[in-house]
Design an enzyme around this catalytic site. Sequence first.
Site, mmCIF file in Angstrom:
data_model
loop_
_atom_site.group_PDB
_atom_site.id
_atom_site.type_symbol
_atom_site.label_atom_id
_atom_site.label_comp_id
_atom_site.label_asym_id
_atom_site.label_seq_id
_atom_site.Cartn_x
_atom_site.Cartn_y
_atom_site.Cartn_z
ATOM 1 N N ALA A 138 3.660 3.884 -8.725
ATOM 2 C CA ALA A 138 4.415 3.644 -7.482
ATOM 3 C C ALA A 138 5.435 4.734 -7.184
ATOM 4 O O ALA A 138 6.255 4.589 -6.282
ATOM 5 C CB ALA A 138 5.111 2.287 -7.547
ATOM 6 N N SER A 147 -11.878 1.529 -4.830
ATOM 7 C CA SER A 147 -12.126 2.664 -3.933
ATOM 8 C C SER A 147 -13.506 2.547 -3.316
ATOM 9 O O SER A 147 -14.428 1.993 -3.924
ATOM 10 C CB SER A 147 -12.061 3.985 -4.704
ATOM 11 O OG SER A 147 -12.439 5.059 -3.862
ATOM 12 N N TYR A 202 -15.150 9.087 -11.453
ATOM 13 C CA TYR A 202 -14.224 8.317 -10.608
ATOM 14 C C TYR A 202 -14.919 7.080 -10.028
ATOM 15 O O TYR A 202 -14.387 5.965 -10.087
ATOM 16 C CB TYR A 202 -13.703 9.221 -9.487
ATOM 17 C CG TYR A 202 -12.710 8.557 -8.568
ATOM 18 C CD1 TYR A 202 -11.409 8.315 -8.991
ATOM 19 C CD2 TYR A 202 -13.071 8.161 -7.286
ATOM 20 C CE1 TYR A 202 -10.489 7.696 -8.152
ATOM 21 C CE2 TYR A 202 -12.163 7.550 -6.431
ATOM 22 C CZ TYR A 202 -10.869 7.318 -6.879
ATOM 23 O OH TYR A 202 -9.966 6.703 -6.047
ATOM 24 N N ALA A 239 -17.648 5.538 -11.091
ATOM 25 C CA ALA A 239 -17.992 4.564 -12.135
ATOM 26 C C ALA A 239 -16.743 3.780 -12.559
ATOM 27 O O ALA A 239 -16.797 2.566 -12.768
ATOM 28 C CB ALA A 239 -18.607 5.275 -13.336
ATOM 29 N N ILE A 270 -7.375 8.006 2.497
ATOM 30 C CA ILE A 270 -5.986 7.707 2.873
ATOM 31 C C ILE A 270 -5.177 8.988 2.752
ATOM 32 O O ILE A 270 -5.342 9.746 1.791
ATOM 33 C CB ILE A 270 -5.384 6.627 1.938
ATOM 34 C CG1 ILE A 270 -6.264 5.361 1.915
ATOM 35 C CG2 ILE A 270 -3.947 6.283 2.342
ATOM 36 C CD1 ILE A 270 -6.421 4.638 3.222
#
Length: 263
Positions: free
Chosen positions: A13, A138, A151, A153, A184
């Site tokens: 974050a 994702s 990524y 997988a 994004i």
Amino acid sequence: MRLSGKTAIVTGAARGIGQAIAVAFVNEGAQVVICDRDEAAAVAAAKEIGPSAIAVAGDISSDEDVEKVVSSALESFGKIDILVNNAGIGATTLFLESSREEFERVVRINLTGTFLMSQAVARKMAAKKSGKIINIASLSGQKGGVGRSAYGASKAGVELLNKVMAVELADYGINVNAIAPGPILTEVSKTMHTLETRDAYHRLVPQRRYGEPSEIADAAVFLASDEARYITGHTLNVDGGFLAAGLLFPFDPKTATKIGDEK
Ligand SMILES: NC(=O)c1ccc[n+]([C@@H]2O[C@H](COP(=O)([O-])OP(=O)(O)OC[C@H]3O[C@@H](n4cnc5c(N)ncnc54)[C@H](O)[C@@H]3O)[C@@H](O)[C@H]2O)c1
């Protein structure tokens, strides 16, 4: 104030999507632990948010760090109502050129890290018979993108883990849902995406644009709120229609050339 009185841990974050989620949670009345392996950035992000946020440095793929993050959250806030597994790393390497080391690094953080954080927090949530876990998956875990073996997988694994946790934790009053973002606009996508990648997304996403971190945060607020109480085991795509787009997109049958009419 849909999250009034709630406490949350948001991993990764210190910036990007995770930071936007932490800000949105605080705006809805929650207190938030900013967990990130980048300590300086986590401290800066918490300071910017104000007294409702604290920073705890930690790597989600380390057992000791996970323990530290959970105990710091409990010491500061007394309980954990919401966990957002957002921390993750990307990789774009062709399959034939990928190394075992890179594959394992991506899976260790994106998938094993999500497992470790979820298990540690869910054990606390189970004792009080309530909680919300939100996993950031994702679109790359749903479609076979070039360079996305590790990524993709790892994120497909996150989606299946999401379902199993939802099923097993339902008896404990814990809702588990995922958000699958499309492209994004964050520091990573700004620097990692080539001009060709950008053009492709502008062509292939029906809304013809990148999403904003705040648009993922809005979905996270909903899933963390009581309004989502009967939703569990679901993946909410926040992707401008990318997953829904068909084989012949973009395509205008009115102006398309018919066979025999080619010049
Ligand atoms: N940006 C996009 O287009 C996009 C699209 C789909 C999914 N996602 C996913 O959304 C999440 C956030 O993406 P972002 O673009 O905001 O990324 P980002 O790189 O801007 O932010 C990720 C944050 O996670 C932290 N982090 C990385 N590994 C960590 C670890 N092991 N332990 C603790 N913290 C760690 C980083 O320090 C960083 O602050 C990721 O899981 C990513 O895979 C992003």
